[in-house]
Design a protein around this motif. Sequence first.
Motif, mmCIF file in Angstrom:
data_model
loop_
_atom_site.group_PDB
_atom_site.id
_atom_site.type_symbol
_atom_site.label_atom_id
_atom_site.label_comp_id
_atom_site.label_asym_id
_atom_site.label_seq_id
_atom_site.Cartn_x
_atom_site.Cartn_y
_atom_site.Cartn_z
ATOM 1 N N LYS A 44 0.737 -0.993 -0.076
ATOM 2 C CA LYS A 44 -0.183 0.024 -0.027
ATOM 3 C C LYS A 44 0.878 1.236 0.056
ATOM 4 C CE LYS A 44 -4.015 -1.932 2.340
ATOM 5 N NZ LYS A 44 -4.938 -1.990 3.355
ATOM 6 N N LYS A 47 2.427 1.470 -3.323
ATOM 7 C CA LYS A 47 1.184 2.221 -4.415
ATOM 8 C C LYS A 47 1.142 3.328 -4.352
ATOM 9 C CE LYS A 47 -3.746 1.648 -5.262
ATOM 10 N NZ LYS A 47 -5.045 1.081 -4.844
ATOM 11 N N GLU A 51 2.186 6.315 -7.292
ATOM 12 C CA GLU A 51 1.101 7.221 -7.538
ATOM 13 C C GLU A 51 1.485 8.785 -7.652
ATOM 14 O OE1 GLU A 51 -2.525 7.914 -9.575
ATOM 15 O OE2 GLU A 51 -1.901 5.788 -8.805
ATOM 16 N N THR A 94 -3.482 -5.493 -4.840
ATOM 17 C CA THR A 94 -2.747 -4.057 -4.585
ATOM 18 C C THR A 94 -1.401 -4.028 -5.684
ATOM 19 O OG1 THR A 94 -3.450 -4.028 -2.400
ATOM 20 C CG2 THR A 94 -1.355 -2.600 -3.112
ATOM 21 N N GLU A 97 -2.309 -3.497 -9.237
ATOM 22 C CA GLU A 97 -2.576 -2.366 -9.230
ATOM 23 C C GLU A 97 -1.156 -1.209 -9.546
ATOM 24 O OE1 GLU A 97 -5.272 -0.896 -6.384
ATOM 25 O OE2 GLU A 97 -6.834 -1.648 -7.268
ATOM 26 N N ILE A 98 -0.089 -1.860 -8.609
ATOM 27 C CA ILE A 98 0.913 -1.025 -8.913
ATOM 28 C C ILE A 98 1.534 -1.128 -10.324
ATOM 29 C CG2 ILE A 98 3.361 -1.014 -8.171
ATOM 30 C CD1 ILE A 98 2.289 -1.759 -5.048
#
Length: 288
Positions: A44, A47, A51, A94, A97-98
């Motif tokens: 997390k 990530k 971002e 997760t 998504e990364i």
Amino acid sequence: MSSPVAASAQFVSNKKRPISSPDWDDIRRRLTSNDNNDALSAAKKLKDCVELLRNNKPSELPISTLLPAISTVLLVNTNPTPEIFSQEHTLRNTCMEILSRLPHDDEFKHHAPALLDISMQVLAKDFEDNALLASKIIFDMHKKFRLMPQGQVQPYLDFVQTAYRSLPASVQQNFRFEVQKQSQLDPALPEGKRPSKDSSANLSTICDIGTPDNTITSPPRDDFLKSIAESPGFGASPSTVSTGSSSTPKPRLALKSTSSFRVLTEFPLTVMLLFQLYPKFKTNIPTL
């Protein structure tokens, strides 16, 4: 009291303040640990860092360090699971998504084959949510970095063919999956209104209809349509279980990538792109 000019100067100063560099080695170490809770916390954090840096300072992302760590999580330390609210699934999701958020600049080009390989393995073995992200990454890699090594083209086309060959069974599995979920959603249903054991396949079979040799075994169809028609509230959200006037959370099970209509609808655009980039693979058209 500070003047508007001073406040404005302070705002500009804060805006230009350099972004502190994360401890990448610590994130990598925690991400690859056997403690899924710590690994999820690191994922997390990573990530959020990706971002933040992808648009501002993408060159500060140590892809050479992070990509092998994420690969270890997805391909070694964890296994695909249909329980989408489980910690293991959340960790894998997760990480996917990364990967989908990594900046696709020219410096990333030599990492693209490794990312493509990871995504292909996730697409083939994982469940709907992660398979969708993997499919998106595969399309983006081929679109952005054209004429990549062609070793992954035929395996992708073979996977698409396998998925479409199992489509009739997938249709049955999807509807049968809804019947089974409805039976669990409303335990107060009268016995006569619940799907019969013969018409409700085991959830583990529903979520993984493929076999090692890619053969498909269709579940029995006894009273299948009748079970659907007689299931009140059919189509309700599978994330809750009704108990009178209240609802309590209940784990949800995802469909395997080859059984998901959402994943199947991603294939045609990627196949068309691959045929445009690599015309020699058009020999697959008769089988597709």
